[in-house]
Structures are given as structure tokens and as C-alpha cells.
Design an enzyme around this catalytic site. Structure first.
Site, short mmCIF file in Angstrom:
data_model
loop_
_atom_site.label_atom_id
_atom_site.label_comp_id
_atom_site.label_asym_id
_atom_site.label_seq_id
_atom_site.Cartn_x
_atom_site.Cartn_y
_atom_site.Cartn_z
N ASP A 11 -53.41 -31.59 52.63
CA ASP A 11 -52.23 -31.61 52.29
C ASP A 11 -51.93 -32.47 51.25
O ASP A 11 -52.23 -33.69 51.11
CB ASP A 11 -51.06 -32.31 53.34
CG ASP A 11 -51.09 -31.30 54.44
OD1 ASP A 11 -51.38 -29.98 54.35
OD2 ASP A 11 -50.86 -31.55 55.63
N ASP A 130 -44.37 -21.70 59.53
CA ASP A 130 -44.01 -23.02 60.01
C ASP A 130 -43.03 -22.80 61.15
O ASP A 130 -41.77 -22.35 60.72
CB ASP A 130 -43.37 -24.08 59.24
CG ASP A 130 -44.46 -24.33 57.98
OD1 ASP A 130 -45.97 -24.28 58.19
OD2 ASP A 130 -43.96 -24.71 56.88
#
Length: 256
Positions: A11, A130
């Protein structure tokens, strides 16, 4: 049977690898090129690079960093973050990405996934989902899609959405449990199972790994084709090799 894959996830925020808990509370985990090099040497099956604030800030993914990572690693590289146009996908593939992950843009323009798959082939289009657990009107649990790094609810049911994305041409689904992200309590196995049993494309489990058993459970109980993790690898708790050996001992086919 195809070998299952272990995918460390980078990330990236402002040029650094970071790790948060439930998409906030961020810790620095190093330079992306160095982190990617380490995972390549450790035997990662693939590497995923997500520019986590690109969509939120409306910024293009850093192509030069993707180029540097692609030059460093010799395993498939998936890149996502701020992918909104066909041109974004072309630029990322040209920079050295093997696959491109589409998240928020798929929600706003589902046809974008079909167009991308038609142009570049399903094999390089990943849709990132998500999902967060919510209750329906009867109080039964279900999962809802969120966008913008988990900031915006969409009202979309995650399982139905996964089916739709596969039908539109996504070659793979990257499913993250936002409830689990960074908590180290394990994947949301009910969510993974619901999606893996509903679609016929590979599913990558993400969100919540705290130990090696969680990785194995993602495959054995969640039905995932690949397992993604960040914290347990970034901060040196386990190596990729240890993870592969652990999973192989549980009868999971791995590339050792």
C-alpha cells in the site's frame, strides 16, 4: 490443480509503503522498490502495488515508481489506485504492470470493466472489491461495497457485485474485508466463501492476516485462489518462504 499464490501487498502513500488498521492509523513500512525487491527474492508468487490515496486525491498512480518496481521484480505485478480511464490502464501496462486493479471506477462506470477487458484481455484486469459487513432490513448480515479507500458506502451488495464484475470480464477479483483490514484477526471467511462459491474467476483474499494459519484458512475455508497480506511480511514476522512451507504442510499446493 493450480498452485495457490501468496501475494504481498504494497500500500503506497506519497512514495512510501504504509500499513493501516481498517484503512486508517498508518505506519511507514519502507521504500516501495526495496520492499518489492525483498519479496521478489523471498519467492513471492506475485506482488500487488496499490496507490491508496490516488482515488481520494484524484492523482494518477506514479508511473515512474511502477517502472522501477517492474525492473526490479520478476514475478507478476498488479497495480491499482486512481485507475479511471483506458489510458490509465495502457500507461500502467506500458510502465511494466502485468495486471491493473480497478476499484472505485468500476462502481461508477461498470461498463469500464467490460471495455478494459475487451481492449487488453480479461487476464490483466483485476477488480478490487472493498466490502464491509452491514445488516439488511431483516437484521441479517450482508456485505456492502465501499469506495474511496473505504470512505464512501455505495449500497451495492458485495456478492452480487462480484458476480456482475466477473460477467463483465474481470479476470480476477481482489476481495478485501474492511472490517478485517490490519486487525490481524484473519480473513472474513464467510465473505470469501460467499464470493468464491458465486463466481468462476480466481479470487484473492485480503484483509486481516495476523498469522500463517489465517493464510491457509483463506484457501481451505474461504476457497480463495490466492492470499494477500501486508503487515505480517512488512514487519518481518514471517517470510514468504515460511508461509509457503506452512501452507504446503496443510496439503495446499504451493510453488516452493
Amino acid at each position: 490443480m493450480l498452485a495457490k499464490r501468496i501475494i504481498p501487498c504494497l500500500d503506497v502513500d506519497n512514495g512510501r509503503v504504509v500499513k493501516g488498521v481498517q484503512f486508517v492509523d498508518i505506519k511507514d513500512a519502507g521504500d516501495p522498490v526495496e520492499v518489492a525487491r525483498r519479496y521478489n527474492e523471498q519467492g513471492a508468487d506475485e506482488i500487488t502495488f496499490l496507490d491508496i490515496t490516488a482515488t481520494h486525491h484524484g492523482r494518477e498512480t506514479t508511473y515512474d515508481m511502477v517502472e522501477r518496481i517492474a525492473e526490479t521484480v520478476f514475478v507478476p505485478l498488479t497495480v491499482g489506485g486512481g485507475v479511471r480511464k483506458i489510458e490509465d490502464i495502457r500507461n500502467l501496462l506500458n510502465a511494466g504492470a502485468d495486471k491493473v486493479a480497478i476499484n472505485s471506477a468500476a462502481v461508477f462506470t461498470p461498463e469500464f470493466v467490460a471495455e478494459a477487458a475487451a481492449k487488453f484481455g480479461s487476464q490483466c484486469i483485476v477488480v478490487a472489491i472493498d466490502a464491509k459487513q452491514v445488516e439488511d432490513v431483516e437484521g441479517q448480515p450482508r456485505w456492502e461495497i465501499f469506495t474511496h479507500g473505504g470512505r464512501k458506502p455505495t449500497g451495492l451488495d458485495a456478492v452480487a457485485w462480484a458476480v456482475k464484475m466477473a460477467e463483465l470480464g474481470a479476470g480476477e477479483l481482489l476481495v478485501t474485508s474492511m472490517d478485517g483490514d490490519g486487525t490481524k484477526k484473519g480473513y472474513d471467511l464467510a465473505l470469501m466463501k460467499a464470493i468464491t462459491s458465486a463466481v468462476n474467476v480466481p479470487v484473492i483474499a485480503s484483509g486481516g492476516v495476523g498469522n500463517l494459519q489465517h493464510l491457509a484458512d483463506g484457501v481451505l475455508e474461504g476457497g480463495a485462489d490466492a492470499v494477500l497480506a501486508a503487515s505480517i511480511f512488512h514487519f518481518g514476522e514471517y517470510s514468504i518462504a515460511e508461509a509457503k512451507q506452512f501452507m504446503a504442510k496443510q496439503g495446499i499446493e504451493m510453488r516452493l
